[in-house]
Write a protein that holds these residues in place. Sequence first.
Motif, PDB file in Angstrom:
ATOM      1  N   MET A  95       0.839  -1.182   0.000  1.00 29.25           N
ATOM      2  CA  MET A  95       0.000   0.000   0.000  1.00 29.25           C
ATOM      3  C   MET A  95       0.886   1.249   0.000  1.00 29.25           C
ATOM      4  O   MET A  95       1.897   1.297   0.694  1.00 29.25           O
ATOM      5  CB  MET A  95      -0.905  -0.017   1.231  1.00 29.25           C
ATOM      6  N   ARG A  96       0.496   2.244  -0.767  1.00 32.00           N
ATOM      7  CA  ARG A  96       1.263   3.489  -0.817  1.00 32.00           C
ATOM      8  C   ARG A  96       1.088   4.285   0.462  1.00 32.00           C
ATOM      9  O   ARG A  96       0.061   4.219   1.120  1.00 32.00           O
ATOM     10  CB  ARG A  96       0.781   4.345  -1.978  1.00 32.00           C
ATOM     11  N   ARG A  97       2.101   5.066   0.767  1.00 35.69           N
ATOM     12  CA  ARG A  97       2.028   5.959   1.928  1.00 35.69           C
ATOM     13  C   ARG A  97       2.228   7.382   1.429  1.00 35.69           C
ATOM     14  O   ARG A  97       3.265   7.721   0.884  1.00 35.69           O
ATOM     15  CB  ARG A  97       3.116   5.626   2.946  1.00 35.69           C
ATOM     16  N   TYR A  98       1.204   8.202   1.574  1.00 38.73           N
ATOM     17  CA  TYR A  98       1.269   9.582   1.128  1.00 38.73           C
ATOM     18  C   TYR A  98       1.616  10.481   2.300  1.00 38.73           C
ATOM     19  O   TYR A  98       1.177  10.238   3.417  1.00 38.73           O
ATOM     20  CB  TYR A  98      -0.071  10.012   0.525  1.00 38.73           C
ATOM     21  N   ALA A  99       2.383  11.500   2.025  1.00 39.37           N
ATOM     22  CA  ALA A  99       2.754  12.461   3.054  1.00 39.37           C
ATOM     23  C   ALA A  99       2.961  13.828   2.397  1.00 39.37           C
ATOM     24  O   ALA A  99       3.125  13.933   1.184  1.00 39.37           O
ATOM     25  CB  ALA A  99       4.036  12.025   3.748  1.00 39.37           C
ATOM     26  N   ILE A 100       2.939  14.871   3.213  1.00 35.50           N
ATOM     27  CA  ILE A 100       3.132  16.234   2.732  1.00 35.50           C
ATOM     28  C   ILE A 100       4.408  16.793   3.338  1.00 35.50           C
ATOM     29  O   ILE A 100       4.640  16.659   4.533  1.00 35.50           O
ATOM     30  CB  ILE A 100       1.946  17.130   3.123  1.00 35.50           C
ATOM     31  N   GLY A 101       5.233  17.401   2.496  1.00 33.17           N
ATOM     32  CA  GLY A 101       6.443  18.075   2.962  1.00 33.17           C
ATOM     33  C   GLY A 101       6.368  19.543   2.569  1.00 33.17           C
ATOM     34  O   GLY A 101       5.394  19.996   1.977  1.00 33.17           O
ATOM     35  N   ALA A 102       7.390  20.300   2.907  1.00 40.32           N
ATOM     36  CA  ALA A 102       7.393  21.727   2.561  1.00 40.32           C
ATOM     37  C   ALA A 102       8.810  22.191   2.266  1.00 40.32           C
ATOM     38  O   ALA A 102       9.774  21.684   2.833  1.00 40.32           O
ATOM     39  CB  ALA A 102       6.809  22.536   3.707  1.00 40.32           C
ATOM     40  N   ARG A 159      -5.601   5.282   7.193  1.00 36.07           N
ATOM     41  CA  ARG A 159      -5.151   4.743   5.915  1.00 36.07           C
ATOM     42  C   ARG A 159      -6.152   3.788   5.272  1.00 36.07           C
ATOM     43  O   ARG A 159      -5.788   2.958   4.476  1.00 36.07           O
ATOM     44  CB  ARG A 159      -3.813   4.039   6.110  1.00 36.07           C
ATOM     45  N   ASP A 160      -7.420   3.920   5.559  1.00 38.91           N
ATOM     46  CA  ASP A 160      -8.424   3.040   4.992  1.00 38.91           C
ATOM     47  C   ASP A 160      -9.309   3.832   4.034  1.00 38.91           C
ATOM     48  O   ASP A 160      -9.809   4.883   4.382  1.00 38.91           O
ATOM     49  CB  ASP A 160      -9.271   2.425   6.102  1.00 38.91           C
ATOM     50  N   LEU A 187      11.901  21.364   5.147  1.00 33.97           N
ATOM     51  CA  LEU A 187      11.699  20.598   6.368  1.00 33.97           C
ATOM     52  C   LEU A 187      12.465  19.284   6.254  1.00 33.97           C
ATOM     53  O   LEU A 187      12.424  18.636   5.209  1.00 33.97           O
ATOM     54  CB  LEU A 187      10.215  20.298   6.583  1.00 33.97           C
ATOM     55  N   PRO A 188      13.157  18.880   7.295  1.00 32.47           N
ATOM     56  CA  PRO A 188      13.919  17.631   7.215  1.00 32.47           C
ATOM     57  C   PRO A 188      13.035  16.382   7.190  1.00 32.47           C
ATOM     58  O   PRO A 188      13.434  15.348   6.698  1.00 32.47           O
ATOM     59  CB  PRO A 188      14.784  17.659   8.477  1.00 32.47           C
ATOM     60  N   GLY A 189      11.822  16.490   7.680  1.00 36.16           N
ATOM     61  CA  GLY A 189      10.916  15.345   7.693  1.00 36.16           C
ATOM     62  C   GLY A 189       9.593  15.711   7.047  1.00 36.16           C
ATOM     63  O   GLY A 189       9.478  16.703   6.338  1.00 36.16           O
ATOM     64  N   VAL A 190       8.579  14.914   7.299  1.00 38.80           N
ATOM     65  CA  VAL A 190       7.259  15.177   6.721  1.00 38.80           C
ATOM     66  C   VAL A 190       6.501  16.175   7.590  1.00 38.80           C
ATOM     67  O   VAL A 190       6.693  16.258   8.802  1.00 38.80           O
ATOM     68  CB  VAL A 190       6.439  13.881   6.560  1.00 38.80           C
ATOM     69  N   LEU A 191       5.644  16.955   6.952  1.00 33.82           N
ATOM     70  CA  LEU A 191       4.815  17.930   7.656  1.00 33.82           C
ATOM     71  C   LEU A 191       3.537  17.265   8.156  1.00 33.82           C
ATOM     72  O   LEU A 191       3.081  17.515   9.263  1.00 33.82           O
ATOM     73  CB  LEU A 191       4.481  19.088   6.705  1.00 33.82           C
ATOM     74  N   LEU A 192       2.973  16.403   7.326  1.00 32.29           N
ATOM     75  CA  LEU A 192       1.716  15.745   7.664  1.00 32.29           C
ATOM     76  C   LEU A 192       1.692  14.367   7.013  1.00 32.29           C
ATOM     77  O   LEU A 192       1.972  14.237   5.822  1.00 32.29           O
ATOM     78  CB  LEU A 192       0.547  16.593   7.142  1.00 32.29           C
TER      79      LEU A 192
END
Length: 53
Positions: free
Chosen positions: A1-8, A35-36, A23-28
Amino acid sequence: MRRYAIGALLLDLHRPERVVAHLPGVLLAPDENDRDGYVPPRRLLLRGTRSRR
């Protein structure tokens, strides 16, 4: 399953190919309970605005 995330990241106003900061990591990102379900593919591009003073 894909994992979506938001960065900036912040780009230079006059030279947008130059990254000023990021940002060094994910924002959200979703946790396992979020995840369903189906999410259609999307692209999102947000543009900043400049005030003219």
